[in-house]
Motif scaffolding. Structure first.
Motif, short mmCIF file in Angstrom:
data_model
loop_
_atom_site.label_atom_id
_atom_site.label_comp_id
_atom_site.label_asym_id
_atom_site.label_seq_id
_atom_site.Cartn_x
_atom_site.Cartn_y
_atom_site.Cartn_z
N ARG A 147 0.85 -1.19 0.00
CA ARG A 147 0.00 0.00 0.00
C ARG A 147 0.89 1.24 0.00
O ARG A 147 1.80 1.37 0.79
N LEU A 148 0.58 2.15 -0.93
CA LEU A 148 1.34 3.38 -1.07
C LEU A 148 0.42 4.58 -0.84
O LEU A 148 -0.80 4.44 -0.77
N ALA A 149 1.02 5.75 -0.77
CA ALA A 149 0.25 6.98 -0.60
C ALA A 149 -0.74 7.14 -1.74
O ALA A 149 -0.56 6.61 -2.84
N GLY A 150 -1.81 7.87 -1.48
CA GLY A 150 -2.82 8.14 -2.51
C GLY A 150 -3.75 6.97 -2.75
O GLY A 150 -4.43 6.92 -3.77
N PHE A 208 -3.33 -0.25 -8.23
CA PHE A 208 -4.61 0.36 -8.56
C PHE A 208 -5.04 1.33 -7.47
O PHE A 208 -4.72 1.14 -6.30
N ALA A 209 -5.79 2.33 -7.86
CA ALA A 209 -6.46 3.27 -6.96
C ALA A 209 -7.70 3.75 -7.69
O ALA A 209 -7.66 4.00 -8.90
N GLY A 210 -8.81 3.82 -6.98
CA GLY A 210 -10.05 4.28 -7.60
C GLY A 210 -10.49 3.39 -8.75
O GLY A 210 -11.12 3.88 -9.69
N LEU A 244 -5.74 1.35 -13.03
CA LEU A 244 -4.31 1.11 -12.96
C LEU A 244 -3.59 2.46 -12.96
O LEU A 244 -3.72 3.24 -13.91
N LYS A 245 -2.87 2.73 -11.90
CA LYS A 245 -2.18 4.02 -11.76
C LYS A 245 -0.66 3.90 -11.80
O LYS A 245 0.04 4.89 -11.97
N ARG A 246 -0.16 2.65 -11.61
CA ARG A 246 1.29 2.49 -11.49
C ARG A 246 1.66 1.05 -11.82
O ARG A 246 0.98 0.11 -11.42
#
Length: 167
Positions: A51-54, A78-80, A83-85
């Motif tokens: 788990r990372l920031a954001g 993933f966030a929201g 795929l973000k990263r």
């Protein structure tokens, strides 16, 4: 993961003619859903997601990919629901392999220069960093050495642009 532990992966990739890719895997793009990722690649859930920031959660991974002569493990964050990263990582705890990771980092920087132009970089004792931006993505390579442990990471992440009102 240790470099020596995955030498069989490199042999397999070489034998099957797998690409020496540093980009995103075919069919993968930042912003896609987990379902779309599963359709594009043979992925598996991460047992203990990072788990990372954001709100980023590294919840999916695939088989190691050969880059710069080493096996890099890809993790998809993933966030929201998007795929973000995508982070590729190789690690060794063997001091004899530290120069091999330094050479891999140098090769990734050369690749980045050829793909994206001159990097924004920094270097301190025990770490080096090179970053580029392309469209809606930020890309960076990072090399760290901490005692006997060395890592090289290549990351694609969605850009987070801010306008003057956010300052």
């Amino acid at each position: 993961m240790t470099v020596s532990r995955y030498s069989f992966v490199l042999a397999f990739l070489a034998a099957t003619g797998a690409a020496h890719a540093q980009g995103l895997p075919p069919g993968v793009r930042l912003g896609m859903t987990a379902d779309a990722l599963q359709s594009a690649l043979p992925v598996e859930r991460v047992v203990r997601p990072q788990r990372l920031a954001g709100g980023l959660v590294g919840s999916w991974r695939t088989a190691p990919i050969a880059m710069a002569g080493l096996p890099f493990e890809p993790t998809f964050f993933f966030a929201g629901g998007e795929l973000k990263r995508v982070a590729y990582l190789t690690v060794t705890d063997d001091p004899a392999q530290v120069p091999q990771l330094a050479a891999a980092f140098a090769e990734l920087v050369q690749w980045g220069r050829a793909q994206f132009g001159h990097e924004l970089g920094s270097s301190d004792p025990g770490s080096a960093y090179a970053a580029w931006s392309q469209g809606d993505a930020d890309i960076y390579a990072q090399h760290t050495v901490d005692g006997r442990r060395a890592t090289v990471r290549l990351v694609y992440k969605a850009s987070q642009r801010k306008d003057g009102s956010a300052l």
